[in-house]
Design a protein around this motif. Structure first.
Motif: not given
Length: 407
Positions: A59-64, A66-74, A307-310, A354-357
């Protein structure tokens, strides 16, 4: 708190050469689902921080993902561990590749590239790939014994890429060798030179692009590089990095899915008998879940986020461990059992939705299905003939050699 040693690093190439650390992932999911990995200077080469957060729950992997507002790859890309001598400048060069982009650039590039991966484009390959799969199996049978990875598992993905791009089939082995060189920097058997290999692919791709601009054909290269098409076209460098991505993602991952799938059938002969008799459609995704060819990618936090309480602080890296999520007992019934009839199978092997599927997911599924149909039809009694040799790698779950007897 977890009883794992404080220096446990699930991206350790030597550990992954032996096995995917599923036992350790189980412990992390139970007691520390977001675990700080402090890396040695050698392990974090090219990165400015000292480690990353390992995320192990589905569930945490899915959340990260899909969350393009808080996580990026650039900022740091998706590759969590490079060669020990990788510089920061070389890491930043990776940004030119689609998988390392964030919106809006990622959205634009993906829209252009998706022209080559429509259902119609993929289905148009099917008859040719069926014919090629049968030829691959017949050629292997004629040898009597050999290396399943090089002679069977690698061949169909290579030929699919060649068909898709309009690359001459005689050049497919170049793509095989270059992609091996690009990825196998941790494995001493390869004496790899990733930078030289990437230059070779870029040069080759740019030559193809120039040819199709001058003389367009009915292939994906022409669709991607000709600007008169609606929505724009890829520049020469963008196309070159796309070919690198396709050579690696479309070759290495599907090859390893087929290799691990065959090994799983060797280890579970009842499942092989079931496949030969009933051919359940669920086989493909179970093979891909079981293999999880890419065990982990990373994101970088764009803000302070939980993320996951952390609490994960802005700028920190987060490793999303697909291999762990694909064995999460809260999601999968009896996840450590290889079951080709598994109906509920929301695996993460294509990138967490997510966006990178994975843009080539349907092509990969088709290749796995076609290959195992051909094997079951034409050499149903093949057997292992030695111990498989795993790739030494931080994030690829690879088999580099699998001796078999073809029959």
């Amino acid at each position: 708190m977890t009883a794992l040693p404080v220096d446990f690093d699930p991206t350790d190439p030597v550990l992954n050469e032996e096995r995917v650390p599923l036992r350790e992932f189980l412990e992390l999911r139970k007691s520390a689902p977001v675990w700080w990995v402090e890396q040695t200077p050698e392990a974090r080469a090219g990165f400015l921080d000292t480690g990353f957060w390992a995320v192990s729950k589905h569930e945490d992997i899915l959340a990260v993902s899909k969350d393009n507002e808080n996580f990026g790859t650039n900022e740091n890309g998706v590759i969590i561990r490079f060669a020990p001598d990788m510089t920061r400048e070389q890491v930043e060069l990776q940004r030119a590749m689609l998988i390392h982009h964030d919106a809006p650039d990622h959205t634009k590039l993906r829209q252009i590239i998706s022209r080559g991966f429509t259902p119609r484009a993929i289905n148009a390959l099917k008859d040719r790939l069926l014919e090629r799969a049968n030829t691959i199996v017949d050629d292997a049978l004629a040898k009597g014994e050999g290396d399943f990875v090089a002679e069977v598992a690698a061949e169909l993905p290579l030929q699919a890429i060649a068909e898709l791009l309009g690359v001459p089939q005689e050049d497919r082995r170049k793509l095989f060798d270059w992609s091996n060189q690009m990825l196998a920097y941790d494995d001493p058997d390869y004496n790899a030179d990733p930078e030289a290999a990437s230059i070779e692919i870029l040069t080759y791709a740019m030559q193809l692009a120039a040819e199709r601009k001058a003389d367009p054909k009915d292939d994906i290269i022409s669709k991607l590089v000709n600007a008169e098409l609606e929505g724009g076209a890829l520049g020469d460098d963008e196309f070159g990095f796309f070919v690198i991505l396709l050579a690696v993602a479309g070759n290495e991952t599907t090859r390893n899915a087929i290799s691990h799938g065959m090994q799983a059938f060797f280890d579970h002969p009842d499942q092989w008998e079931l496949w030969k008799k009933e051919r359940p459609d669920t086989m493909v995704d179970e093979v891909i879940r079981w293999a999880t060819p890419v065990t982990v990618f990373q994101r970088t936090a764009l803000n302070d986020v939980e993320v996951g309480g952390q609490l994960v602080k802005k700028g920190q890296r987060v490793g999303i461990f697909y291999a762990s999520g694909n064995h999460d007992e809260d999601v999968f019934d009896d996840p450590d059992t290889f079951d080709i009839t598994r109906e509920h199978n929301p695996h993460l092997a294509f990138g967490g939705h997510g966006a990178h599927y994975c843009i080539g997911a349907n092509l990969a599924r088709m290749e796995v299905r076609i290959m195992f149909d051909a094997i079951a039809d034409r050499m149903p009694d093949l057997k292992p003939n030695g111990t498989p040799r795993r790739l030494r790698h931080a994030w690829i779950n690879g088999i580099k050699e699998m001796p078999v007897t073809y029959s």
